[in-house]
Design a protein around this motif. Structure first.
Motif, PDB file in Angstrom:
ATOM      1  N   LEU A 289       6.978  -6.682  -9.841  1.00  0.00           N
ATOM      2  CA  LEU A 289       6.665  -6.064  -8.372  1.00  0.00           C
ATOM      3  C   LEU A 289       6.441  -7.077  -7.272  1.00  0.00           C
ATOM      4  O   LEU A 289       6.929  -6.892  -6.312  1.00  0.00           O
ATOM      5  CB  LEU A 289       5.649  -4.978  -8.469  1.00  0.00           C
ATOM      6  N   ASN A 290       5.487  -8.005  -7.786  1.00  0.00           N
ATOM      7  CA  ASN A 290       5.171  -9.070  -6.682  1.00  0.00           C
ATOM      8  C   ASN A 290       6.610  -9.618  -6.016  1.00  0.00           C
ATOM      9  O   ASN A 290       6.749  -9.789  -4.864  1.00  0.00           O
ATOM     10  CB  ASN A 290       4.403 -10.025  -7.290  1.00  0.00           C
ATOM     11  N   GLU A 291       7.415 -10.047  -6.986  1.00  0.00           N
ATOM     12  CA  GLU A 291       8.747 -10.623  -6.761  1.00  0.00           C
ATOM     13  C   GLU A 291       9.723  -9.621  -5.761  1.00  0.00           C
ATOM     14  O   GLU A 291      10.198 -10.027  -5.004  1.00  0.00           O
ATOM     15  CB  GLU A 291       9.395 -11.146  -7.753  1.00  0.00           C
ATOM     16  N   LEU A 292       9.504  -8.256  -6.241  1.00  0.00           N
ATOM     17  CA  LEU A 292      10.214  -7.507  -5.549  1.00  0.00           C
ATOM     18  C   LEU A 292       9.646  -7.225  -4.142  1.00  0.00           C
ATOM     19  O   LEU A 292      10.548  -7.307  -2.978  1.00  0.00           O
ATOM     20  CB  LEU A 292      10.171  -6.080  -6.230  1.00  0.00           C
ATOM     21  N   TYR A 293       8.418  -7.332  -3.887  1.00  0.00           N
ATOM     22  CA  TYR A 293       7.977  -7.220  -2.484  1.00  0.00           C
ATOM     23  C   TYR A 293       8.318  -8.510  -1.685  1.00  0.00           C
ATOM     24  O   TYR A 293       8.448  -8.510  -0.563  1.00  0.00           O
ATOM     25  CB  TYR A 293       6.275  -7.110  -2.797  1.00  0.00           C
ATOM     26  N   SER A 294       8.156  -9.626  -2.167  1.00  0.00           N
ATOM     27  CA  SER A 294       8.525 -10.954  -1.545  1.00  0.00           C
ATOM     28  C   SER A 294       9.959 -10.853  -1.121  1.00  0.00           C
ATOM     29  O   SER A 294      10.314 -11.478  -0.303  1.00  0.00           O
ATOM     30  CB  SER A 294       8.205 -12.179  -2.612  1.00  0.00           C
ATOM     31  N   THR A 295      10.745 -10.102  -2.208  1.00  0.00           N
ATOM     32  CA  THR A 295      12.148 -10.121  -1.685  1.00  0.00           C
ATOM     33  C   THR A 295      12.556  -9.113  -0.477  1.00  0.00           C
ATOM     34  O   THR A 295      13.191  -9.599   0.489  1.00  0.00           O
ATOM     35  CB  THR A 295      13.103  -9.596  -2.881  1.00  0.00           C
ATOM     36  N   GLY A 324      -4.818 -12.008  -8.735  1.00  0.00           N
ATOM     37  CA  GLY A 324      -5.462 -12.523  -7.718  1.00  0.00           C
ATOM     38  C   GLY A 324      -4.409 -13.114  -6.725  1.00  0.00           C
ATOM     39  O   GLY A 324      -3.465 -12.305  -6.216  1.00  0.00           O
ATOM     40  N   SER A 325      -4.735 -14.313  -6.266  1.00  0.00           N
ATOM     41  CA  SER A 325      -4.009 -14.948  -5.226  1.00  0.00           C
ATOM     42  C   SER A 325      -2.596 -15.171  -5.485  1.00  0.00           C
ATOM     43  O   SER A 325      -1.812 -15.442  -4.566  1.00  0.00           O
ATOM     44  CB  SER A 325      -4.676 -16.184  -4.770  1.00  0.00           C
ATOM     45  N   TYR A 326      -2.107 -15.248  -6.957  1.00  0.00           N
ATOM     46  CA  TYR A 326      -0.994 -15.470  -7.162  1.00  0.00           C
ATOM     47  C   TYR A 326      -0.038 -14.293  -7.068  1.00  0.00           C
ATOM     48  O   TYR A 326       1.250 -14.179  -7.076  1.00  0.00           O
ATOM     49  CB  TYR A 326      -0.833 -15.640  -8.772  1.00  0.00           C
ATOM     50  N   SER A 327      -0.698 -13.013  -6.922  1.00  0.00           N
ATOM     51  CA  SER A 327       0.162 -11.845  -6.321  1.00  0.00           C
ATOM     52  C   SER A 327      -0.324 -11.410  -4.862  1.00  0.00           C
ATOM     53  O   SER A 327      -0.918 -10.220  -4.653  1.00  0.00           O
ATOM     54  CB  SER A 327      -0.138 -10.678  -7.175  1.00  0.00           C
ATOM     55  N   THR A 328       0.275 -12.417  -4.117  1.00  0.00           N
ATOM     56  CA  THR A 328       0.023 -11.773  -2.506  1.00  0.00           C
ATOM     57  C   THR A 328       1.423 -11.848  -1.798  1.00  0.00           C
ATOM     58  O   THR A 328       2.214 -12.574  -2.296  1.00  0.00           O
ATOM     59  CB  THR A 328      -0.964 -12.724  -1.619  1.00  0.00           C
ATOM     60  N   VAL A 329       1.570 -11.069  -0.982  1.00  0.00           N
ATOM     61  CA  VAL A 329       2.962 -11.087  -0.088  1.00  0.00           C
ATOM     62  C   VAL A 329       2.635 -11.371   1.069  1.00  0.00           C
ATOM     63  O   VAL A 329       1.967 -10.760   1.979  1.00  0.00           O
ATOM     64  CB  VAL A 329       3.379  -9.408  -0.174  1.00  0.00           C
ATOM     65  N   LYS A 330       3.479 -12.429   1.607  1.00  0.00           N
ATOM     66  CA  LYS A 330       3.484 -13.004   2.945  1.00  0.00           C
ATOM     67  C   LYS A 330       4.236 -12.039   3.903  1.00  0.00           C
ATOM     68  O   LYS A 330       5.411 -11.826   3.761  1.00  0.00           O
ATOM     69  CB  LYS A 330       4.052 -14.551   2.980  1.00  0.00           C
ATOM     70  N   LEU A 331       3.683 -11.565   5.036  1.00  0.00           N
ATOM     71  CA  LEU A 331       4.371 -11.003   6.107  1.00  0.00           C
ATOM     72  C   LEU A 331       4.134 -11.803   7.284  1.00  0.00           C
ATOM     73  O   LEU A 331       3.258 -12.205   7.851  1.00  0.00           O
ATOM     74  CB  LEU A 331       3.795  -9.659   6.173  1.00  0.00           C
ATOM     75  N   SER A 332       5.389 -12.077   7.980  1.00  0.00           N
ATOM     76  CA  SER A 332       5.396 -12.436   9.377  1.00  0.00           C
ATOM     77  C   SER A 332       4.851 -11.596  10.472  1.00  0.00           C
ATOM     78  O   SER A 332       4.480 -10.298  10.114  1.00  0.00           O
ATOM     79  CB  SER A 332       6.751 -12.965   9.837  1.00  0.00           C
ATOM     80  N   GLY A 333       4.359 -12.320  11.462  1.00  0.00           N
ATOM     81  CA  GLY A 333       3.642 -11.204  12.589  1.00  0.00           C
ATOM     82  C   GLY A 333       4.624  -9.892  12.976  1.00  0.00           C
ATOM     83  O   GLY A 333       4.119  -8.956  12.966  1.00  0.00           O
ATOM     84  N   LYS A 344       0.671 -13.188   7.665  1.00  0.00           N
ATOM     85  CA  LYS A 344      -0.730 -12.448   7.159  1.00  0.00           C
ATOM     86  C   LYS A 344      -0.309 -12.283   5.703  1.00  0.00           C
ATOM     87  O   LYS A 344       0.877 -12.180   5.392  1.00  0.00           O
ATOM     88  CB  LYS A 344      -0.758 -11.020   7.827  1.00  0.00           C
ATOM     89  N   ARG A 345      -1.372 -12.048   4.946  1.00  0.00           N
ATOM     90  CA  ARG A 345      -0.809 -12.109   3.285  1.00  0.00           C
ATOM     91  C   ARG A 345      -1.608 -10.741   3.040  1.00  0.00           C
ATOM     92  O   ARG A 345      -2.610 -10.274   3.397  1.00  0.00           O
ATOM     93  CB  ARG A 345      -1.498 -13.146   2.621  1.00  0.00           C
ATOM     94  N   TYR A 346      -1.133  -9.954   2.009  1.00  0.00           N
ATOM     95  CA  TYR A 346      -1.394  -8.428   1.638  1.00  0.00           C
ATOM     96  C   TYR A 346      -1.341  -8.715   0.053  1.00  0.00           C
ATOM     97  O   TYR A 346      -0.415  -9.322  -0.571  1.00  0.00           O
ATOM     98  CB  TYR A 346      -0.554  -7.537   2.221  1.00  0.00           C
TER      99      TYR A 346
END
Length: 410
Positions: A289-295, A324-333, A344-346
């Protein structure tokens, strides 16, 4: 799609290591014995025996390099690299998943208890689908696995259990569920070792079918692991070990079946996904799921809402991923609504909860009901699975830390 275990603890199982078998791990509280854990490792050793050679180490490094650079098509682009990934990272996950499933009453009861009865409205919606299409292109392991896995009788009296694993091509979920099925059978058999005769006598016609969907072509790996599950381990696999040598395979083909279908989950249309989910009791998303979100945040959100629309009341969804921090998703502004444009990281957990528990309850293009759709049954932000010292495997394996979240469709 699959990813590497992030930041495992440094303690390893060394090749050929066989220490005190009376460690506290030899019989954990969930009841999956060390002998059964060793049997699961033997599935990987027997099913993919040809892969344990001098070229394995460089192949593993090649896979790690591609995954680090997010070059998934290269990492999973050949059968050799797929098998290298499987023998390196799937064994520890298989043991951890078995420990989790056997240890959570909601999951162990689901496998051992009465099957879920599907609602009339959902059966009507799925009635136009061709269930025999699942696993094509792909493969079906076991006696008529694809067809028996997808029975669509209006009055579903089958006692079969069906689990759909999304992104489970590397085999960890398959082997883990085989271990759970064995353990549950042995438990109800008074703890006696299962043979094909007493397994069938106890279960009758009850079958556990595992449906797997993954974007890479894991068909050969799945078939080899299935063969390992159905093979009596050789005595040499237990050399130097004090554990009891099994005289029967982990399971027989009449009680455990697997079907594989190669598809990209994020581009999966509603109809084939509905076919994969039909009559399932449990859906798993493990380390994907984390990879899907990142994609793609938007595609992943839409995918989860589609799952909400297709999964029937009573079905369970199990999500396992890095903690934890290994499953965070980065989003641009721009994508996060931040005017200043700062990244931002979620946390993945927050995004998952928000989609299932909030967004799905206020209505969507697929689900117009403005009411709660999911109940969160249990979760853990950080759970360790620690390997017994006396387990034997040709490669170093690490303890595993992960987060998990279990939801029920309501």
């Amino acid at each position: 799609m699959a990813v590497v275990c992030d930041k495992p603890e440094s303690r390893n199982i060394k090749k050929g290591r066989a220490r005190d078998t009376h460690t506290k791990h030899s019989q954990n509280r969930e009841g999956s014995s060390m002998e059964l854990q060793q049997s699961l490792l033997n599935v990987f050793k027997a099913g993919l025996a040809e892969r344990f050679n001098a070229t394995l180490a460089p192949s593993i490094q090649t896979v790690k390099g591609h995954l680090f650079n997010r070059e998934f098509s290269q990492a999973f682009g050949s059968e050799y690299l797929l098998e290298a990934y499987t023998v390196r990272w799937s064994p520890c996950r298989a043991l951890a998943y078995m420990d989790l499933i056997c240890g959570l009453p909601q999951l162990s009861d689901l496998l051992s208890g009465a099957p879920h009865n599907h609602s009339t409205s959902h059966r009507r919606r799925a009635s136009s689908l061709d269930p025999s299409s699942f696993g094509r292109p792909g493969l079906a392991c076991g006696d008529a696995a694809a067809s028996s896995a997808t029975s669509t009788k209006e009055d579903n009296t089958s006692e079969d259990r069906i689990v759909t694993c999304l992104g489970g091509g590397a085999g960890a979920e398959i082997v883990a569920l085989a271990g759970c099925w064995h353990y549950l059978g042995a438990t109800s058999n008074g703890g006696a070792a299962l043979t094909e005769h007493n397994e069938l006598a106890r279960r009758g016609s009850t079958v556990l079918t595992v449906r797997v969907i993954d974007m890479a072509n894991w068909a050969s790996v799945v078939e080899k692991l299935y063969h390992g599950i159905m093979t009596v381990p050789s005595v040499s696999e237990y050399t130097g070990s004090n554990t009891t040598i099994p005289t029967a395979p982990l399971l027989c083909s009449k009680s455990f079946k697997v079907a594989f279908d190669q598809r990209d989950i994020l581009d999966l249309e509603v109809e084939p996904l509905a076919t994969a989910l039909q009559n399932s009791s449990l859906v798993t998303l493990t380390f994907i799921l984390n990879e899907l979100y990142s994609t793609s945040m938007s595609k992943t959100t839409e995918f989860l809402l589609t799952l909400t629309y297709l999964m029937e009341p009573g079905m369970l969804l199990l999500v396992v991923d890095s903690p934890g921090s290994y499953s965070t998703v980065k989003l641009s502004g721009a994508s996060s609504g931040n005017i200043e444009g700062a990244e931002k990281r979620y946390p993945m957990k927050w995004l998952l909860d928000h989609t299932l528990l909030v967004t799905s309850s206020i209505g969507s293009s697929k689900n117009t009901a403005k009411e709660p759709q999911w109940e969160k049954l249990t979760s853990s932000d950080s759970k360790w699975f620690r390997l017994p010292d006396s387990l034997q495997y040709p490669l170093n394996l690490e303890d595993m830390r992960y987060q998990y979240h279990l939801y029920k469709r309501i």
